[in-house]
Design a protein around this motif. Structure first.
Motif, PDB file in Angstrom:
ATOM      1  N   ALA A 171       0.870  -1.141   0.077  1.00  0.00           N
ATOM      2  CA  ALA A 171       0.049   0.115   0.189  1.00  0.00           C
ATOM      3  C   ALA A 171       0.778   1.306  -0.001  1.00  0.00           C
ATOM      4  O   ALA A 171       0.658   2.188  -0.714  1.00  0.00           O
ATOM      5  N   LEU A 172       1.979   1.360   0.764  1.00  0.00           N
ATOM      6  CA  LEU A 172       2.813   2.394   0.733  1.00  0.00           C
ATOM      7  C   LEU A 172       3.347   2.591  -0.898  1.00  0.00           C
ATOM      8  O   LEU A 172       3.518   3.679  -1.047  1.00  0.00           O
ATOM      9  N   LYS A 173       3.933   1.474  -1.413  1.00  0.00           N
ATOM     10  CA  LYS A 173       4.425   1.490  -2.518  1.00  0.00           C
ATOM     11  C   LYS A 173       3.497   2.013  -3.480  1.00  0.00           C
ATOM     12  O   LYS A 173       3.915   3.023  -4.361  1.00  0.00           O
ATOM     13  N   GLU A 174       2.189   1.676  -3.458  1.00  0.00           N
ATOM     14  CA  GLU A 174       1.290   1.934  -4.484  1.00  0.00           C
ATOM     15  C   GLU A 174       0.729   3.304  -4.326  1.00  0.00           C
ATOM     16  O   GLU A 174       0.467   4.025  -5.214  1.00  0.00           O
ATOM     17  N   ALA A 175       0.958   3.873  -3.277  1.00  0.00           N
ATOM     18  CA  ALA A 175       0.580   5.555  -3.081  1.00  0.00           C
ATOM     19  C   ALA A 175       1.909   6.320  -3.036  1.00  0.00           C
ATOM     20  O   ALA A 175       1.578   7.566  -2.922  1.00  0.00           O
ATOM     21  N   ASN A 176       2.781   5.685  -3.581  1.00  0.00           N
ATOM     22  CA  ASN A 176       4.070   6.429  -3.950  1.00  0.00           C
ATOM     23  C   ASN A 176       4.589   7.194  -2.734  1.00  0.00           C
ATOM     24  O   ASN A 176       4.975   8.383  -2.629  1.00  0.00           O
ATOM     25  N   ILE A 177       4.675   6.610  -1.579  1.00  0.00           N
ATOM     26  CA  ILE A 177       5.075   7.048  -0.209  1.00  0.00           C
ATOM     27  C   ILE A 177       6.586   6.762  -0.221  1.00  0.00           C
ATOM     28  O   ILE A 177       6.827   5.452  -0.218  1.00  0.00           O
ATOM     29  N   SER A 178       7.387   7.809  -0.456  1.00  0.00           N
ATOM     30  CA  SER A 178       8.699   7.312  -0.578  1.00  0.00           C
ATOM     31  C   SER A 178       9.334   7.215   1.154  1.00  0.00           C
ATOM     32  O   SER A 178       8.824   7.648   1.958  1.00  0.00           O
ATOM     33  N   LEU A 179      10.506   6.478   0.848  1.00  0.00           N
ATOM     34  CA  LEU A 179      11.361   5.883   1.974  1.00  0.00           C
ATOM     35  C   LEU A 179      12.669   6.044   1.564  1.00  0.00           C
ATOM     36  O   LEU A 179      13.211   5.703   0.499  1.00  0.00           O
ATOM     37  N   ASP A 180      13.890   6.539   2.684  1.00  0.00           N
ATOM     38  CA  ASP A 180      15.019   6.524   2.443  1.00  0.00           C
ATOM     39  C   ASP A 180      15.582   5.254   3.000  1.00  0.00           C
ATOM     40  O   ASP A 180      16.500   4.962   2.413  1.00  0.00           O
ATOM     41  N   PHE A 181      15.295   4.760   4.032  1.00  0.00           N
ATOM     42  CA  PHE A 181      15.886   3.807   4.760  1.00  0.00           C
ATOM     43  C   PHE A 181      14.816   2.662   5.312  1.00  0.00           C
ATOM     44  O   PHE A 181      13.646   3.328   5.875  1.00  0.00           O
ATOM     45  N   VAL A 182      15.117   1.505   5.410  1.00  0.00           N
ATOM     46  CA  VAL A 182      14.618   0.683   6.162  1.00  0.00           C
ATOM     47  C   VAL A 182      15.673  -0.030   7.272  1.00  0.00           C
ATOM     48  O   VAL A 182      16.475  -0.516   6.668  1.00  0.00           O
ATOM     49  N   VAL A 183      15.345   0.228   8.347  1.00  0.00           N
ATOM     50  CA  VAL A 183      16.378  -0.424   9.248  1.00  0.00           C
ATOM     51  C   VAL A 183      15.978  -1.531  10.302  1.00  0.00           C
ATOM     52  O   VAL A 183      14.681  -1.266  10.939  1.00  0.00           O
ATOM     53  N   GLU A 184      16.368  -2.742  10.087  1.00  0.00           N
ATOM     54  CA  GLU A 184      15.894  -3.966  10.794  1.00  0.00           C
ATOM     55  C   GLU A 184      16.727  -3.917  12.060  1.00  0.00           C
ATOM     56  O   GLU A 184      17.846  -4.251  12.125  1.00  0.00           O
ATOM     57  N   MET A 185      16.091  -4.058  13.280  1.00  0.00           N
ATOM     58  CA  MET A 185      16.614  -4.368  14.436  1.00  0.00           C
ATOM     59  C   MET A 185      16.555  -5.631  14.680  1.00  0.00           C
ATOM     60  O   MET A 185      15.260  -6.100  15.216  1.00  0.00           O
ATOM     61  N   VAL A 186      17.580  -6.324  14.862  1.00  0.00           N
ATOM     62  CA  VAL A 186      17.678  -7.944  15.257  1.00  0.00           C
ATOM     63  C   VAL A 186      17.726  -8.163  16.705  1.00  0.00           C
ATOM     64  O   VAL A 186      18.942  -7.780  17.289  1.00  0.00           O
ATOM     65  N   VAL A 187      16.866  -8.824  17.095  1.00  0.00           N
ATOM     66  CA  VAL A 187      17.047  -9.315  18.556  1.00  0.00           C
ATOM     67  C   VAL A 187      16.470 -10.475  19.083  1.00  0.00           C
ATOM     68  O   VAL A 187      15.527 -10.722  18.775  1.00  0.00           O
ATOM     69  N   TYR A 203      11.607  -8.872   1.498  1.00  0.00           N
ATOM     70  CA  TYR A 203      10.720  -7.593   0.732  1.00  0.00           C
ATOM     71  C   TYR A 203      11.667  -6.561   0.306  1.00  0.00           C
ATOM     72  O   TYR A 203      11.999  -6.050  -0.833  1.00  0.00           O
ATOM     73  N   TYR A 204      12.166  -5.884   1.592  1.00  0.00           N
ATOM     74  CA  TYR A 204      12.855  -4.652   1.516  1.00  0.00           C
ATOM     75  C   TYR A 204      14.383  -4.870   1.081  1.00  0.00           C
ATOM     76  O   TYR A 204      15.066  -4.078   0.152  1.00  0.00           O
ATOM     77  N   SER A 205      14.968  -6.176   1.528  1.00  0.00           N
ATOM     78  CA  SER A 205      16.199  -6.420   1.069  1.00  0.00           C
ATOM     79  C   SER A 205      16.382  -6.597  -0.450  1.00  0.00           C
ATOM     80  O   SER A 205      17.061  -6.204  -1.150  1.00  0.00           O
ATOM     81  N   GLY A 206      15.267  -7.422  -0.723  1.00  0.00           N
ATOM     82  CA  GLY A 206      15.211  -7.769  -2.077  1.00  0.00           C
ATOM     83  C   GLY A 206      15.073  -6.544  -3.205  1.00  0.00           C
ATOM     84  O   GLY A 206      15.791  -6.322  -4.174  1.00  0.00           O
ATOM     85  N   TRP A 207      14.221  -5.577  -2.785  1.00  0.00           N
ATOM     86  CA  TRP A 207      14.095  -4.381  -3.376  1.00  0.00           C
ATOM     87  C   TRP A 207      15.233  -3.535  -3.531  1.00  0.00           C
ATOM     88  O   TRP A 207      15.519  -2.886  -4.463  1.00  0.00           O
ATOM     89  N   ALA A 208      16.037  -3.561  -2.226  1.00  0.00           N
ATOM     90  CA  ALA A 208      17.240  -2.467  -2.246  1.00  0.00           C
ATOM     91  C   ALA A 208      18.349  -3.202  -3.204  1.00  0.00           C
ATOM     92  O   ALA A 208      19.029  -2.339  -3.544  1.00  0.00           O
ATOM     93  N   GLN A 209      18.174  -4.421  -3.384  1.00  0.00           N
ATOM     94  CA  GLN A 209      19.123  -4.912  -4.429  1.00  0.00           C
ATOM     95  C   GLN A 209      18.670  -4.994  -5.737  1.00  0.00           C
ATOM     96  O   GLN A 209      19.512  -5.133  -6.759  1.00  0.00           O
ATOM     97  N   SER A 210      17.719  -4.528  -6.064  1.00  0.00           N
ATOM     98  CA  SER A 210      17.070  -4.268  -7.518  1.00  0.00           C
ATOM     99  C   SER A 210      17.640  -3.113  -8.260  1.00  0.00           C
ATOM    100  O   SER A 210      18.267  -2.636  -7.609  1.00  0.00           O
ATOM    101  N   ASN A 211      17.209  -3.146  -9.236  1.00  0.00           N
ATOM    102  CA  ASN A 211      17.744  -1.707 -10.005  1.00  0.00           C
ATOM    103  C   ASN A 211      17.121  -0.658  -9.956  1.00  0.00           C
ATOM    104  O   ASN A 211      17.175   0.515 -10.493  1.00  0.00           O
ATOM    105  N   ASP A 212      15.761  -0.532  -8.868  1.00  0.00           N
ATOM    106  CA  ASP A 212      14.975   0.499  -8.779  1.00  0.00           C
ATOM    107  C   ASP A 212      15.472   1.560  -7.950  1.00  0.00           C
ATOM    108  O   ASP A 212      15.813   1.296  -6.706  1.00  0.00           O
ATOM    109  N   ALA A 213      15.599   2.467  -8.783  1.00  0.00           N
ATOM    110  CA  ALA A 213      16.341   3.783  -7.903  1.00  0.00           C
ATOM    111  C   ALA A 213      15.374   4.309  -6.877  1.00  0.00           C
ATOM    112  O   ALA A 213      15.661   4.957  -5.861  1.00  0.00           O
ATOM    113  N   ALA A 214      14.141   4.021  -6.868  1.00  0.00           N
ATOM    114  CA  ALA A 214      13.222   4.303  -5.666  1.00  0.00           C
ATOM    115  C   ALA A 214      13.283   3.395  -4.554  1.00  0.00           C
ATOM    116  O   ALA A 214      12.642   3.812  -3.579  1.00  0.00           O
ATOM    117  N   ALA A 215      13.993   2.387  -4.727  1.00  0.00           N
ATOM    118  CA  ALA A 215      14.096   1.597  -3.457  1.00  0.00           C
ATOM    119  C   ALA A 215      14.707   2.013  -2.459  1.00  0.00           C
ATOM    120  O   ALA A 215      15.899   2.750  -2.567  1.00  0.00           O
TER     121      ALA A 215
END
Ligand code: ADP
Ligand code: ADP
Ligand code: ADP
Length: 217
Positions: free
Chosen positions: A95-111, A181-193
């Motif tokens: 839904a975020l992606k479809e609404a073009n709500i952009s993101l700079d970072f996704v930070v996963e906290m591993v615990v 989802y997000y690590s795959g997208w970040a590794q794609s060629n999509d400049a919006a990732a």
């Protein structure tokens, strides 16, 4: 700065969100805090959500997506935003992606799970602000009292060990797929990732804060 803090319940997202939102002058959009406010105000949404939250389940995607989209219309979101506890499912992320709500970072906290159980059992929160403390690891200056307002701290209804275990299972099943989802997208060629980073969330609050800031700076 536009980012998502991803991680299981009790990972320390809310704790770290405070530092990041202060540093960058952006609002913290915590769907959990928004739902708890609705429960407290006994709105129709709150009455509906309370049962689900007490059982440790997830509120429906449509409701959550509506809440977030409305929140993003507010003026304070113009310089960016920090999502905490959202998205929690693939449809929410779509839904975020479809609404073009952009993101700079996704930070996963591993615990690891054993740390989480310990953290949740000692968690105390200030309901009005969402500030959280821990009786042992991050105690308030005065026991059971919020440092900023002097108001009492409470234990959340859904922080009982049994409910926490269920929430962790829900995380594994419904939310953890967002890591791929997000690590795959970040590794794609999509400049919006958005850029995707994992950080270890075990250590002092200050250490974790430094790890996150090293990525965002
Ligand atoms: P925690 O900080 O422990 O991870 P939250 O405060 O984020 O927990 O969420 C508390 C409860 O609110 C969840 O267990 C769930 O029932 C509901 N909730 C919060 N955010 C969402 C969301 N994005 N989608 C569905 N349910 C949510
Ligand atoms: P989340 O928002 O991811 O559910 P919180 O920020 O509410 O997590 O933190 C969960 C509990 O763990 C709280 O009691 C908090 O004080 C405590 N906590 C936060 N960061 C740490 C840390 N680095 N080490 C130990 N306990 C922590
Ligand atoms: P490539 O690596 O060739 O770009 P992908 O299948 O990774 O191939 O991506 C194709 C396109 O699909 C991307 O440019 C992006 O727009 C979109 N995309 C890929 N993964 C995601 C994702 N997790 N979330 C949203 N969009 C994605």
């Amino acid at each position: 700065m536009r980012l998502i803090l991803l991680g299981p319940p009790g990972a320390g997202k809310g704790t770290q969100a405070t530092f990041i939102t202060q540093e960058f002058g952006i609002p913290q959009i915590s769907t959990g805090d928004m739902l708890r406010a609705a429960v407290k105000a006994q709105t129709p949404l709150g009455l509906e959500a309370k049962k689900i939250m007490d059982a440790g389940g997830l509120v429906s995607d449509d409701i959550i997506i509506g809440l977030v989209k409305d929140r993003l219309q507010e003026d304070d979101c113009r310089n960016g935003y920090l999502f905490d506890g959202f998205p929690r499912t693939i449809p929410q992320a779509d839904a975020l992606k479809e609404a073009n709500i952009s993101l700079d970072f996704v930070v996963e906290m591993v615990v690891p799970e054993e740390n989480i159980i310990e953290r949740m059992s000692g968690r105390r929160v200030h309901p009005a602000s969402g500030r959280s403390y821990h009786v042992k690891f991050n105690p308030p200056k005065t026991p059971d009292t919020d440092d900023v307002t002097g108001e009492p701290l409470v234990q959340r209804d859904d922080d009982k060990e049994e409910t926490v275990r269920h929430r962790l299972a829900v995380y594994q099943e419904q939310t953890r797929p967002l890591v791929d989802y997000y690590s795959g997208w970040a590794q794609s060629n999509d400049a919006a990732a958005p850029r995707f980073h994992q950080i270890q969330g075990v250590g002092s609050v200050e250490e974790i804060r430094n790890r996150i800031f090293a990525i965002l700076k």
